[in-house]
Scaffold this active site. Structure first.
Site, short mmCIF file in Angstrom:
data_model
loop_
_atom_site.label_atom_id
_atom_site.label_comp_id
_atom_site.label_asym_id
_atom_site.label_seq_id
_atom_site.Cartn_x
_atom_site.Cartn_y
_atom_site.Cartn_z
N GLU A 37 -13.19 3.32 -43.19
CA GLU A 37 -12.61 2.59 -42.04
C GLU A 37 -11.63 1.50 -42.48
OE1 GLU A 37 -16.74 3.07 -39.41
OE2 GLU A 37 -15.73 1.13 -39.51
N ASN A 88 -2.78 -4.50 -54.42
CA ASN A 88 -4.14 -4.10 -54.78
C ASN A 88 -4.97 -3.99 -53.51
OD1 ASN A 88 -6.43 -3.67 -56.57
ND2 ASN A 88 -7.11 -5.70 -55.96
N HIS A 105 -8.73 -4.39 -52.11
CA HIS A 105 -10.02 -4.99 -52.49
C HIS A 105 -10.99 -4.75 -51.34
CE1 HIS A 105 -12.72 -7.73 -54.56
NE2 HIS A 105 -13.01 -8.23 -53.37
N GLY A 151 -10.60 7.89 -57.33
CA GLY A 151 -9.30 8.16 -56.74
C GLY A 151 -9.32 8.46 -55.25
N THR A 152 -10.30 7.97 -54.52
CA THR A 152 -10.31 8.25 -53.07
C THR A 152 -9.16 7.51 -52.38
OG1 THR A 152 -11.85 6.44 -52.54
CG2 THR A 152 -12.80 8.62 -53.03
N ASN A 153 -8.79 6.33 -52.90
CA ASN A 153 -7.64 5.62 -52.32
C ASN A 153 -6.34 6.34 -52.67
OD1 ASN A 153 -8.37 2.94 -50.92
ND2 ASN A 153 -9.72 3.03 -52.68
N GLU A 204 -10.26 0.74 -46.41
CA GLU A 204 -9.33 0.95 -47.52
C GLU A 204 -8.36 2.10 -47.30
OE1 GLU A 204 -11.45 0.97 -51.29
OE2 GLU A 204 -13.15 0.18 -50.19
N ILE A 231 -6.79 -5.65 -66.65
CA ILE A 231 -5.93 -6.77 -66.28
C ILE A 231 -4.48 -6.42 -66.60
CG2 ILE A 231 -5.40 -9.21 -66.81
CD1 ILE A 231 -8.09 -8.90 -65.48
N LEU A 232 -3.57 -6.73 -65.69
CA LEU A 232 -2.14 -6.60 -65.96
C LEU A 232 -1.62 -8.01 -66.22
CD1 LEU A 232 -1.43 -4.04 -63.14
CD2 LEU A 232 -1.21 -3.59 -65.60
C1 GRF Z 1 -13.07 1.29 -54.22
O1 GRF Z 1 -14.24 0.66 -53.70
C2 GRF Z 1 -11.91 0.33 -54.13
O2 GRF Z 1 -12.04 -0.61 -53.10
C3 GRF Z 1 -11.97 -0.41 -55.40
O3 GRF Z 1 -12.28 0.60 -56.35
C4 GRF Z 1 -13.22 1.50 -55.73
C5 GRF Z 1 -12.92 2.91 -56.16
O4 GRF Z 1 -11.75 3.33 -55.55
N1 GRF Z 1 -10.74 -1.10 -55.64
P1 GRF Z 1 -11.20 4.84 -55.72
O5 GRF Z 1 -12.20 5.77 -55.06
O6 GRF Z 1 -11.10 5.13 -57.20
O7 GRF Z 1 -9.89 4.83 -55.01
#
Ligand code: GRF
Length: 197
Positions: A178, A107, A109, A12-14, A180, A92-93
């Site tokens: 840098e 999304n 990527h 969940g960092t994003n 995402e 998959i959705l």
């Molecule tokens: C990240 O590398 C993202 O690019 C990919 O999933 C990985 C984990 O993301 N889509 P997150 O830390 O769970 O947001």
């Protein structure tokens, strides 16, 4: 105000980048719900810590793709979600979901699509392939989700340098920091400001 639903599967960092942007008022959008495909994704903890409703919907609890899609649509539509944001989301959705959220699913990527994407390219595997190929520049992409894998229209991209001595882990961290974590809030901001039709 635009309500978004964030779909997650892992750390969940994003999601955290979106939470921080919404809380610092640099993003005029509300995270209405976080839906995880895994019950023990740390992303759920991040949501709960910020008072955001967090639910788990497991793909394997549904016999069919349509059944799963319908459950996911109901959760999001029931909370007034106008944009579905896939942030490290693995399942998959299907067509039912994509029809309900037509051109309203994005999304993130961790490569410069069309490089290092498609079936089998996810998570650390991407960065391993980048290093194995010896490219000097990689990056991140936000794209609209269509029925393919990483094939929808590209919305934003950012280049990130590959550095001497990079390991897949150091490269993944740089692409997240840098690339995402900057691009995803920016893409949501564009939707919130009506810049993307
Ligand atoms: C990240 O590398 C993202 O690019 C990919 O999933 C990985 C984990 O993301 N889509 P997150 O830390 O769970 O947001």
């Amino acid at each position: 105000m635009l309500k978004i639903g964030v779909l997650v599967s892992g750390g969940g960092t994003n999601l955290q980048a979106l939470i921080d942007a919404a809380q610092s008022k640099t993003l005029e959008a509300e995270i209405a719900v976080v839906v995880s495909s895994s019950p023990n994704a740390y992303a759920l903890e991040r949501a709960r810590r910020h008072g955001i409703e967090a639910v788990c919907v497991r793909r394997r609890d549904y016999a069919s793709q349509d059944g799963y899609d319908a459950a996911m649509v109901q959760i999001l539509k029931g909370r007034g979600v106008g944009l579905a944001v896939l942030a490290g989301f693995l399942p998959i959705l299907g067509p039912l979901f994509l029809k309900a959220f037509n051109r309203r699913v994005i999304n993130i990527h961790p490569s410069l699509i069309p490089a290092f994407c498609g079936k089998g390219f996810y998570g650390i595997k991407i960065h391993e392939a980048v290093l194995a190929r010896g490219v000097k520049v990689t990056g991140a992409t936000v794209h609209l989700v269509d029925e393919g894998t990483d094939t929808g229209p590209i919305l934003l991209q950012k280049a990130v340098d590959v550095k001497e001595g990079d390991t897949p882990e150091t490269l993944r961290q740089r692409v997240m920091e840098e690339g995402e974590w900057e691009l995803l809030p920016e893409a949501v901001r564009m939707f919130a400001e009506g810049l993307i039709q």
